[in-house]
Design a protein around this motif. Structure first.
Motif, PDB file in Angstrom:
ATOM      1  N   ALA A  98      -2.782  -8.833   2.304  1.00  0.00           N
ATOM      2  CA  ALA A  98      -1.514  -8.103   2.474  1.00  0.00           C
ATOM      3  C   ALA A  98      -1.141  -7.343   1.199  1.00  0.00           C
ATOM      4  O   ALA A  98      -0.692  -6.183   1.258  1.00  0.00           O
ATOM      5  CB  ALA A  98      -0.401  -9.081   2.870  1.00  0.00           C
ATOM      6  N   GLN A  99      -1.319  -7.971   0.053  1.00  0.00           N
ATOM      7  CA  GLN A  99      -1.034  -7.320  -1.225  1.00  0.00           C
ATOM      8  C   GLN A  99      -1.887  -6.075  -1.399  1.00  0.00           C
ATOM      9  O   GLN A  99      -1.410  -5.028  -1.854  1.00  0.00           O
ATOM     10  CB  GLN A  99      -1.312  -8.282  -2.382  1.00  0.00           C
ATOM     11  N   ARG A 101      -3.269  -4.182   0.939  1.00  0.00           N
ATOM     12  CA  ARG A 101      -2.873  -3.110   1.858  1.00  0.00           C
ATOM     13  C   ARG A 101      -1.630  -2.384   1.349  1.00  0.00           C
ATOM     14  O   ARG A 101      -1.545  -1.148   1.398  1.00  0.00           O
ATOM     15  CB  ARG A 101      -2.618  -3.688   3.254  1.00  0.00           C
ATOM     16  N   ARG A 102      -0.623  -3.137   0.851  1.00  0.00           N
ATOM     17  CA  ARG A 102       0.592  -2.506   0.349  1.00  0.00           C
ATOM     18  C   ARG A 102       0.290  -1.619  -0.848  1.00  0.00           C
ATOM     19  O   ARG A 102       0.749  -0.473  -0.931  1.00  0.00           O
ATOM     20  CB  ARG A 102       1.627  -3.583  -0.035  1.00  0.00           C
ATOM     21  N   ASN A 103      -0.495  -2.147  -1.770  1.00  0.00           N
ATOM     22  CA  ASN A 103      -0.799  -1.363  -2.977  1.00  0.00           C
ATOM     23  C   ASN A 103      -1.734  -0.198  -2.675  1.00  0.00           C
ATOM     24  O   ASN A 103      -1.703   0.817  -3.372  1.00  0.00           O
ATOM     25  CB  ASN A 103      -1.414  -2.260  -4.040  1.00  0.00           C
ATOM     26  N   GLU A 105      -1.504   1.641   0.040  1.00  0.00           N
ATOM     27  CA  GLU A 105      -0.614   2.694   0.520  1.00  0.00           C
ATOM     28  C   GLU A 105       0.104   3.370  -0.648  1.00  0.00           C
ATOM     29  O   GLU A 105       0.254   4.599  -0.681  1.00  0.00           O
ATOM     30  CB  GLU A 105       0.405   2.105   1.489  1.00  0.00           C
TER      31      GLU A 105
END
Length: 331
Positions: A98-99, A101-103, A105
């Motif tokens: 999850a980390q 994917r956020r970073n 983006e």
């Protein structure tokens, strides 16, 4: 005086009169020269199944005598600690994913440095690798059959601690049973691969099983002074692992040999009754068996052979032949 003469006459008759001896006529039959050995029935392929990680046995799903299929779970070890570890690492892997994917983006919008994204990617990959390693270790706590086969031995009980590498099961698989026999070093030069073998087992009285020498080990046992010989079985279905057998490895075989009782031979000679008298006859002996022996030269097929010669037999002495029933048997 007449009494003394009668006694002397009886003694002379006993010494000089016809001697009653049991005789047999040579027979025809198979003469088999063989090397004798004792052996044990064993699997051609026997696989030990042991844990790659020590632990306490929690579940047994197979036992001795069971037929199993490749991949079948045979036993499980306690895995509570590893289960907790897997859950923990799975949670960390999900968070790391999850980390990333956020970073990722943010990096696409230009709000995140590429170097920082590379670090976060490495953290994700490390978390996933740790999870796979823990799952693999948990998988080691389930013992599975490596091939189709028969469980011939089980060592271990539920609750028992089994160290790493200690076999819990032994699996017979992949090939039929065979016999492993020990042959004396004096006889091993007469044994060769492909040689016919005749086998007898106490568990199968009256049966003779066929086999063939499949392998002769190149190195002998200097203590036992023997060599190990592997025998391939023509029909292994009647035998079980661990049975003991007597093996005769056939060196030569003749079907129409001239045979006499072995007890009739004395140092390569026979006593015959011919024309009412005893005669010593030298012969050439072939295969010598416990019951019958083969005569290669020096004996006529219709000769009357003394079956149990004694020390008081003398050349030329008068003899009265008494036929003896001889049991027909091969050497």
């Amino acid at each position: 005086m007449s009494g003394v003469i009668a006694v002397l006459g009886g003694v002379l008759w006993w010494r000089l009169g016809p001697m009653a001896v049991g005789v047999v006529t040579p027979t025809r039959g198979p003469a088999v020269e063989a090397v004798y050995a004792t052996g044990t029935v064993e699997p051609t392929v026997m696989l030990p199944i042991a844990p790659r990680q020590g632990g306490n046995l929690a579940e047994l799903n197979a036992d001795e005598g069971d037929t199993v299929r490749k991949g079948q779970v045979l036993a499980r070890f306690e895995d509570e600690d590893l289960d907790n570890t897997v859950r923990e690492l799975a949670s960390r892997a999900r968070y790391a994913q999850a980390q990333y994917r956020r970073n990722e983006e943010l990096a696409q919008r230009g709000f995140q440095a590429k170097l920082e994204l590379d670090r976060i990617r490495a953290d994700r990959e490390a978390a996933e690798a740790a999870l796979k390693r823990a799952e693999a270790q948990r998988g080691f706590l389930a013992l599975t059959a490596p091939a189709d086969g028969l469980i011939i031995r089980r060592d271990g009980e539920i609750g028992q601690f089994i160290p790493t590498g200690q076999a819990v099961f032994h699996l017979s698989c992949c090939a039929p049973l065979r016999v492993t026999a020990e042959v004396d070093e004096e006889d091993i030069p007469r044994v060769r691969v492909g040689q016919k073998a005749l086998l007898r087992a106490d568990a199968l009285p009256g049966r003779v099983l066929d086999g063939e020498v499949a392998e002769v080990t190149p190195k002998g046992d200097p203590v036992a002074r023997s060599y190990r010989v592997r025998i391939r079985l023509t029909d292994p279905a009647e035998l079980r692992v661990g049975m003991t057998v007597d093996a005769n490895l056939v060196v030569s075989e003749r079907q129409d040999a001239l045979l006499v009782p072995t007890g009739a031979l004395r140092n390569g000679t026979l006593w015959l009754v011919r024309d009412g008298k005893l005669h010593r006859q030298a012969v050439r002996v072939g295969v010598a068996g416990a019951v019958r022996s083969e005569i290669l030269e020096g004996l006529e097929p219709d000769a009357q052979v003394v079956d149990a010669p004694t020390e008081d037999l003398r050349e030329g002495r008068a003899a009265r032949a008494r036929p003896t029933d001889a049991k027909e048997s091969a050497p």
